[in-house]
Structures are given as structure tokens and as C-alpha cells.
Design an enzyme around this catalytic site. Structure first.
Site, PDB file in Angstrom:
ATOM      1  CD  GLU A  93      -3.151  -0.637   0.237  1.00 22.70           C
ATOM      2  OE1 GLU A  93      -3.064   0.418  -0.419  1.00 22.70           O
ATOM      3  OE2 GLU A  93      -4.116  -1.415   0.116  1.00 22.70           O
ATOM      4  CB  SER A 352     -19.512 -31.708  54.960  1.00 23.38           C
ATOM      5  OG  SER A 352     -20.684 -32.333  55.451  1.00 23.38           O
TER       6      SER A 352
END
Length: 700
Positions: A93, A352
Site C-alpha cells: 500500500e 460439609s
């Protein structure tokens, strides 16, 4: 002569035209310069709305949301993108991006010459800066006026921003088809990954798409996308970025046939992070790959448990308190499972799972030794009559066996001995906040889960036990949790010796069938009415907690911690790491030869013993008084000793400091003990009849 005169006229005309052209160029340049200089940084296009996103500890995307204009647009910096992509982008580009000032005169001359010689546009003259200017204004550039404005803005961008900032703007705004903008969103949409590592074919496709994002969409026009990609690959060869062999291999790679969904990992954690903070991009301590593996495991296991059953899971690092994975529900979008409800933070009965803390306090306070005997028989303690899960009783058992078998009667009698208030206080110091029904005071039912707590709080408690009894606040926000572990050293909730004893006992709990339990200390729990099933465990590095049940609290017949939650716990450990990190070593004061149960602790010091002897009277520590602050100068490196004095009781006596024996004998009516350092310490003494006394002191 006529020719000479005509020649002079032509020369004068040419000079005049050149002067006019020069004046035009100067006028254009002056106008351009004036317009560029008149644009301050504040006049540049404002920041565009970005998708709010949350990333993991390594920067991998966990979840993102569309912008108000329905775009996927995520910020990204050049150093977060594959260098090959950046090199291919500039080569294709704008080769002179690093050298020009927004407009490339050489590119303009080249484009003009190609237009004149070929009669058509062969290549454009638009730089990356000019393309960025067009993206920022979102205006077309087909007319001369709009092109002029683009050039002005490009020059202004170069004047006020550096190249990295301009490149970042392009990487965030470039179009990639549909509502996808920016290379990060594009990489996720087309390849399902971050743009940090791309194949040559993937990098080339991302370079090619912004030139014509709709006409080259891979899911709609695969051949056009392939042709454009291959053109970029060839340009990369010419620029010396790839070899011909690289290109041959890259061309074999198929273009993506479909658009992938944006990641949605850790949906509850990411949603809460965005609600806490309005920052655009946030980072969590979660690991994306681990999170994905555990979410898949939870979804698969929940499918076996029933259509309405949900699962929550947390993985934490013991040393730092960082949450590495958090699954809030089995399926986020399941209405039957109420998947939108985050069960990792829901308040439920722990069953528990809190028994280990009770036993740890009993060891620390000198109430019991792991090899002490304790009764598991029908009994009433302070008006409370506990029963075991299977409604049977084991008789006289060792304390160690009572914990591994999760017997209820021993846990209640030990809680009565150590005190409910002390148990609640230590639980809060560990980072939990017990929630009791309105108007209800803490009682012995707390031993069996008679209040509410969250999975996150349970994981924090067990991580603290793994750390030797020092609380570590759990956190999942990367930026704010760095110093939490340092601040936690003053949050000891259990002695190191007691914590190690608990880990040692829990490592003996049998794992579920086919599970590899080596090196893991864990405990299960089932709440009343089969509403909640729990399993929490740790090795030397990680603590994992699992909750299973219905989000609406409806009972699930047959649901238990051992059968429903424990298998997920051990599967999760296998997915966290292939090998276990060894559990902590015993404290330095532990002597395996001398660790036989002392005679006064042959039976745990609960309210009554099998021979009917009561433990309500006996020795008394009269100096120093309980709760006193004793200044020994320990903070100054002093080696001063603590003197503790006793009266009454039957010899011989056994003295314990923080749960560890330190002195014994028929004449040990006082103790001279040298502490390791400042802080809270508990001194206990037991006489020949098993009666005891203890004081908690603040040593300085």
C-alpha cells in the site's frame, strides 16, 4: 526572420505558461499550507466509538460488544499485530510510509505517468495516511474537492501524530467486509484468533480486503478474495518478504468459507468487569485457553446431570490469588438451567465443606490431635442433636478418620469445643462472609452448613489453607491485583501447623472411581435436601472449587458432592495441568518421630469422654491474661522469651504453642517459650486428665 520571430514568441509563451504554472503551484501550495497549519490537534476528527472488550491475561479476546452503530471495531496497536502483516501492508500500500509527510509526490508522478501511457488507472497515489484520513471522515473521495480535503487532513495528521499513531488509526478503522472494522476484529471474524500470529496467506488476505471489502468478502466471493490475496502474496515476493516456496504453500491455503462468531468466553466475569469499569478494553487474570477447556467440560458434564442442573467452577492461583478461570453456569443461553445466573457468586449452603477449618482450629487450640480418639455416637450438644448423612454411627474413631469420612457428630462436638464465635471470626478473616437467616444467631448447625456462603469464598478459604493458613484475596482484574498477596501476610486465620495437618488429612480422602487423586487435598459437601453439591481441593499451586445444583434452589434427588461435584473437580485438575504441583511440606518444627499423640490428647477434648469424665475444670493460665498484648521487642530482632504461668491441674502437663507441642513434664507448671516472630499466638496447656486452658496473645 519570420521563423525566428515565431520561435521567440513560442519561447515567450512557454515561459509565460511556466510562470503561470509556477504561480498556480505556489498558490496551491500556499493555500494547502495555510489550511494545514490552521488545523490544530483539537481540529482533527474525534475518537470514534470502539467495541467494549475484555481480554485475558495474555491479551487474547474473551468477549466484545458491538458499538452503538452495530460495528465490530476494536483498538489495536502495531506491536500487537504480526510483523509480517505490517511489512506486507506497507510493501503493498505505501512503501515510503516511513519517509513521506502524508502525501507521496513520487507516487503521484508514477500514477500520472501510468495513466498517461496506459490510458487507465494502473495504481493509485493514496498513502496510508490519506487512507486513514478518509476512514476518519467517512467521506467519499471521488470529487476533486473531497480529494483535496483528504490531502489536507493527511498532512495535518502527519503534523500532529507520529507514524505509530497513524498506523494504529488505520489498523483500527480499515474495513474488512460487513460491519467488521479494524484488523483485530477482522482476524477474529475470518480466522478466529488474535492478529499477533498470522500465516502468510492470512496476512495477505487482510492486506487485500480493505481495498474492496464487500466485493472480496471470503464468505460471499471466495474466488475474488483468493485472487486479491494471491496478488498481495506475489507483491510480497517482489519486496523480498517471502520466497517463491512460501507463496506456493500459502496459495494452497483455503480462504475462510464463513464468518466466525466473536468470542464469548467467561461471559459472567466479562459482563461484571464491564459493569465495574467503563474502560473500552480491560484485562482479566483469566487464561482464555483454560477457560475454553473448562467451559466445554462443564457443558458436557451438565448435560449428563439433567436439563435443569447448572454447574459453577473457579480455578485460583494459591500464591497470587489470581482467578485463572471462572465458569458461572453450564450454558449461558439455557433457560432451563437459568444460565444467565452467575452461580460462582451465589449464596448457598456449603454442606460439609467448612469442616476442615473446624478441625484446624481444634488442632491449633490443642483440643485434638489427628490421631486422637473421638466419639461418633448419638449425642446432644448444647441442645443440638446431629446425625450423619447415612443415618449411621461409627462409634469411636480417630479424628483423622472422622474428617476423611466427613462424620457430622465429631465435627459438631469439636465446634462446640473450639467455640462458634472463634470459628466465625476465623472464617471472616479468611475472606468469607457467612449469611444467616434474618434473626438467626450462629450456632452449632454451622458445622454442617447451616448458613450461606459463595463458591468464590470457599475457594479463597481453601487457597488460604494451601498457603499455610494465610488468607489471599481472590481477584480477576489484572491491573488492580498485583499487590494483594503482599497485603495478605497480616491475614493469618490458621496456624501453619494446623493448616498442614488439614492438607495432609484431606490428601488421604479417596477420589471418585477412575479419578487420579494423587497429590490433591480435597473435601466434598452436600447441603440439606440435595440442593447443593460441592467439591473443593488444592495441590501446591492451584485451588479449584466446583458447585453443582439448580439455580432456583430446587432439590435434585441423588445429588451429592462425592458423586456429582468431585468428578468435575478432578477432571478440572487434569485440564489445568498435566502434572500436580506437590502439596506444601510440613513446617520446620514438625518432628515425625515425636508427633505421636500426647497422652492427654488420647481422646479429643470435647465436652464429655466415653468414660464420663468432664472437661469443664482443670488448669488455669493466670499470666499473661487472655487477649493481652505482650511487648517482647520481637520487631527489633530480640530473642526475648515469653513466660507463661499455670495454676491448678493434674501433672504431668503438655504445653502447645499454636498447636505444636513445645514442653511437657510433671513439673512443667510454667512455660518459657521463644516465639519465631511477632503476631497472634495461642498458648495451650493440657493436664493428665485431659483438662486444658489456653490464652491468645498479641506478641510484639
Amino acid at each position: 526572420m519570420a521563423r525566428t520571430a515565431r520561435g521567440r514568441q513560442l519561447r515567450r509563451l512557454a515561459i509565460s505558461l511556466c510562470c503561470i504554472a509556477a504561480l498556480c503551484v505556489l498558490a496551491i501550495g500556499a493555500t494547502l499550507g495555510f489550511q494545514v497549519l490552521s488545523l490544530g490537534r483539537e481540529d482533527l476528527p474525534g475518537a470514534v466509538e470502539m467495541s467494549r472488550s475484555v481480554s485475558d491475561r495474555n491479551g487474547r479476546l474473551l468477549r466484545a460488544f458491538q458499538t452503538s452503530d452495530d460495528r465490530w471495531r476494536m483498538p489495536v496497536s502495531p506491536d500487537e499485530v504480526d510483523p509480517l502483516y505490517l511489512s506486507m501492508l506497507l510493501a503493498y500500500e505505501d512503501r515510503r510510509f516511513r519517509d513521506h509527510h502524508g502525501v507521496d509526490p513520487l507516487a503521484i508522478l508514477r500514477a500520472g505517468w501510468q495513466l498517461a501511457t496506459h490510458g487507465r488507472i494502473v495504481s493509485g497515489a493514496s498513502t496510508l495516511t490519506m487512507q486513514t484520513a478518509r476512514l476518519l471522515t467517512e467521506a467519499p473521495t471521488r470529487s476533486p474537492l473531497s480529494k483535496w480535503r483528504q490531502i489536507v487532513l493527511a498532512l495535518a495528521l502527519e503534523r500532529h501524530l507520529d507514524k505509530t499513531e497513524i498506523l494504529s488509526l488505520y489498523l483500527a478503522r480499515a474495513p474488512f467486509g460487513g460491519n467488521i472494522e479494524g484488523v483485530r476484529a477482522a482476524s477474529h471474524a475470518w480466522f478466529g484468533k488474535e492478529p499477533a500470529r498470522l500465516t502468510p496467506a492470512q496476512a495477505a488476505l487482510l492486506v487485500a480486503l480493505p481495498q474492496s471489502p464487500e466485493a472480496r468478502r471470503p464468505d460471499r466471493f471466495p474466488e475474488a478474495a483468493r485472487t486479491a490475496r494471491d496478488r498481495v502474496l506475489q507483491a510480497a515476493v517482489e519486496a523480498g518478504l517471502l520466497t517463491s516456496e512460501d507463496v506456493v504453500a500459502a496459495r494452497r491455503e483455503a480462504v475462510p468459507a464463513r464468518r466466525r462468531p466473536v468470542p464469548m468466553l467467561a461471559p459472567h466475569a466479562t459482563r461484571q468487569a464491564l459493569a465495574r469499569n467503563d474502560a473500552t478494553d480491560q484485562r482479566l487474570t483469566i487464561e482464555a485457553e483454560l477457560q475454553a477447556r473448562l467451559e466445554a467440560m462443564v457443558a458436557e458434564r451438565a448435560g449428563r446431570l439433567g436439563s435443569h442442573v447448572s454447574v459453577a467452577l473457579i480455578v485460583a492461583d494459591n500464591a497470587s490469588g489470581e482467578i485463572l478461570a471462572r465458569v458461572g453456569s453450564a450454558e449461558l443461553l439455557s433457560q432451563a438451567r437459568r444460565g444467565h445466573v452467575d452461580m460462582s457468586g451465589a449464596i448457598r449452603s456449603p454442606g460439609s465443606t467448612l469442616k476442615p477449618l473446624i478441625y484446624g482450629l481444634a488442632f491449633e487450640q490443642g483440643v485434638a490431635h489427628p490421631d486422637s480418639l473421638i466419639e461418633d455416637r448419638p449425642t446432644t450438644v448444647a441442645g443440638y442433636s446431629p446425625t450423619n448423612f447415612d443415618l449411621s454411627f461409627q462409634g469411636t474413631v480417630r479424628v483423622r478418620e472422622a474428617l476423611t469420612a466427613s462424620l457430622n457428630v465429631p465435627a459438631v462436638t469439636l465446634l462446640d469445643a473450639v467455640g462458634v464465635s472463634r470459628f466465625m471470626s476465623r472464617l471472616k478473616r479468611a475472606g468469607a462472609t457467612p449469611r444467616f437467616p434474618q434473626g438467626e444467631a450462629p450456632g452449632l448447625a454451622a458445622a454442617l452448613g447451616g448458613f450461606g456462603i459463595s463458591l468464590r469464598e470457599l475457594v479463597a478459604l481453601y487457597a488460604g489453607i494451601a498457603r499455610g493458613g494465610v488468607a489471599v484475596p481472590l481477584h480477576e482484574t489484572l491491573e488492580t491485583g498485583a499487590n494483594e498477596a503482599l497485603r495478605s501476610e497480616d491475614r493469618r486465620f490458621l496456624s501453619e501447623m494446623a493448616s498442614w495437618r488439614i492438607a495432609d488429612i484431606l490428601s488421604e480422602v479417596p477420589p471418585p472411581d477412575t479419578a487420579n487423586g494423587a497429590g490433591i487435598a480435597y473435601k466434598t459437601g452436600t447441603s440439606y435436601g440435595y440442593r447443593d453439591a460441592w467439591a473443593v481441593g488444592f495441590d501446591g499451586r492451584h485451588t479449584i472449587g466446583v458447585w453443582v445444583g439448580r439455580a432456583d434452589g430446587t432439590p435434585v434427588p441423588g445429588l451429592t458432592g462425592y458423586k456429582s461435584a468431585a468428578p468435575l473437580l478432578f477432571d478440572a485438575f487434569q485440564r489445568v495441568a498435566a502434572r500436580r504441583t506437590p502439596l506444601p511440606q510440613p513446617p520446620k518444627e514438625f518432628d515425625p518421630v515425636a508427633d505421636a499423640v500426647p497422652a492427654p490428647l488420647r481422646y479429643a477434648r470435647t465436652v464429655t469422654r466415653p468414660d464420663g469424665m468432664h472437661t469443664q475444670s482443670g488448669p488455669e493460665i493466670f499470666y499473661p491474661p487472655n487477649g493481652a498484648t505482650v511487648d517482647l521487642g520481637l520487631g527489633e530482632g530480640s530473642q526475648a522469651a515469653l513466660v507463661v504461668k499455670l495454676r491448678r491441674g493434674k501433672a504431668p502437663f503438655l504445653w502447645l504453642a499454636n498447636g505444636a507441642p513445645v514442653a511437657s513434664g510433671p513439673f512443667a507448671t510454667s512455660l518459657v517459650w521463644q516465639p519465631d516472630g511477632p503476631g497472634a499466638s495461642t498458648i495451650s496447656v493440657i493436664d493428665a486428665d485431659g483438662n486444658s486452658a489456653r490464652v491468645t496473645l498479641d506478641l510484639r
